[in-house]
Design a protein around this motif. Structure first.
Motif, PDB file in Angstrom:
ATOM      1  N   ARG A   1      37.282  12.077  15.276  1.00 22.26           N
ATOM      2  CA  ARG A   1      37.032  12.539  16.636  1.00 22.26           C
ATOM      3  C   ARG A   1      35.555  12.286  16.935  1.00 22.26           C
TER       4      ARG A   1
ATOM      5  N   LEU B   1      36.020  12.074  22.923  1.00 23.90           N
ATOM      6  CA  LEU B   1      35.747  13.130  23.886  1.00 23.90           C
ATOM      7  C   LEU B   1      34.629  12.674  24.812  1.00 23.90           C
TER       8      LEU B   1
ATOM      9  N   VAL C   1      41.290   6.396  17.386  1.00 24.06           N
ATOM     10  CA  VAL C   1      40.274   7.439  17.268  1.00 24.06           C
ATOM     11  C   VAL C   1      40.273   8.286  18.542  1.00 24.06           C
ATOM     12  N   GLU C   2      40.124   9.590  18.404  1.00 22.33           N
ATOM     13  CA  GLU C   2      40.017  10.468  19.562  1.00 22.33           C
ATOM     14  C   GLU C   2      38.589  10.431  20.096  1.00 22.33           C
TER      15      GLU C   2
ATOM     16  N   ALA D   1      42.865   7.975  12.432  1.00 22.72           N
ATOM     17  CA  ALA D   1      43.552   8.939  13.282  1.00 22.72           C
ATOM     18  C   ALA D   1      42.920  10.315  13.196  1.00 22.72           C
ATOM     19  N   ASP D   2      42.295  10.624  12.091  1.00 27.39           N
ATOM     20  CA  ASP D   2      41.658  11.926  11.907  1.00 27.39           C
ATOM     21  C   ASP D   2      40.272  11.998  12.543  1.00 27.39           C
TER      22      ASP D   2
ATOM     23  N   ALA E   1      36.459   4.184  25.728  1.00 24.17           N
ATOM     24  CA  ALA E   1      37.742   4.870  25.558  1.00 24.17           C
ATOM     25  C   ALA E   1      38.827   3.902  25.103  1.00 24.17           C
TER      26      ALA E   1
ATOM     27  N   ASP F   1      40.826   4.087  21.573  1.00 26.00           N
ATOM     28  CA  ASP F   1      42.289   4.136  21.553  1.00 26.00           C
ATOM     29  C   ASP F   1      42.858   3.018  20.684  1.00 26.00           C
TER      30      ASP F   1
END
Length: 303
Positions: A29, A61, A58-59, A26-27, A50, A54
């Motif tokens: 990116r 960009l 994970v984020e 979760a942390d 993406a 998800d």
């Protein structure tokens, strides 16, 4: 009692590890920059990346430019590095443009994965890619099987582009081995160039009997050019990507064939490999994705 206590302790430890892993994910990116947002194949890669990010918590960009722009893509990679992302995925417009950027990513310990096109830099730890040479060899074999004689026109990508070169070589080698003359023209992946090149060569060289485009929209441009000249029925036109519009063209008896790339798997595998690198795990240096020949015989299976 002791056994029960041990089981309880084991469950607690397992839960703690699971929660720690979830928190770790979760942390994270990560940044992704693909070829462009106006290309059907790359839209699929981005969506799959993406979705996998998800799924892994994970984020992601997405820093992809709207059209192919090597300078803008390098700026996007530099921006991601300055933002301090945990990892970067690059689907390069120009695979020779990133040396300084990748040097910087290496110094900062930001792992990098390449998707679709290899990047020659020692910090790129993983490449997820269609086996372009093998897949194009299949396309070349198909073309040879359709011809008794004649010249093959190849509409290529950019000069020095690893993916485009492999696709060119697969078809070129197969055609020349069968005794066909091959004409190769660089088109920089531009559909207008594919159209103009097709028009010019069909008008000046009546011996051309097959056209291979290293990307599917270029094949559609060749179909349009040949159709306007009244020569479509005399040609075998083959593309590469497996785009939906090209499948419609194959079904209509215009384009003869294409090589389908599994862009969904490519996007997903790139994210999985990058997360593995971030976690310090061992991941494949090369993840080859098989290409599939689509013709009128099997096009219905892929629509």
């Amino acid at each position: 009692m002791k056994l029960t206590a041990l089981k309880t302790m084991a469950a607690t430890v397992a839960l703690g590890v699971s929660m720690a892993g979830a928190a770790f994910a979760a942390d994270l990116r990560i940044a992704y920059t693909g070829y462009s947002t106006d290309n059907t194949f790359w839209i699929g890669v981005a969506k799959a990346a993406a979705a996998r990010a998800d799924e892994m918590g994970v984020e992601l960009l997405d820093l992809t430019a709207s059209s192919p722009d090597a300078a803008a893509q390098k700026d996007a990679v530099d921006r991601a590095i300055n933002m301090g992302v945990d990892g970067i995925i690059i689907g390069s417009v120009d695979n020779r443009a990133f040396d300084a950027s990748l040097d910087s990513a290496k110094r900062k310990g930001i792992p990098v994965v390449a998707v679709d096109t290899g990047i020659e830099h020692d910090h790129v730890s993983s490449l997820v890619q269609t086996d372009n040479l093998a897949a194009a060899t299949i396309a070349g074999g198909y073309i040879v099987d359709q011809l008794d004689a004649g010249t093959v026109l190849i509409l290529g990508g950019s000069a020095g582009h690893q993916t485009g070169n492999a696709r060119r070589d697969g078809v070129k080698n197969a055609a020349e081995a069968a005794g066909h003359e091959v004409i190769f023209q660089i088109c920089d992946w531009q559909d207008a160039c594919a159209y103009e090149t097709t028009v010019n060569f069909l008008q000046s060289n009546p011996d051309i009997k097959a056209i291979f485009s290293a990307w599917d929209p270029g094949a559609l441009a060749a179909v349009s050019a040949a159709s306007e000249l009244g020569k479509l029925e005399d040609l075998v036109i083959v593309g590469f990507d497996g785009n939906p519009a090209n499948l419609v063209s194959i079904e209509a008896g215009e384009q003869a064939a294409t090589i389908k790339q599994d862009n969904t798997r490519m996007g997903a595998e790139a994210v999985s490999n990058l997360i593995g690198l971030i976690k310090g795990e061992s991941v494949p240096a090369f993840t080859p994705i098989d290409g599939i020949l689509i013709t009128s015989d099997n096009v219905a299976e892929f629509k």
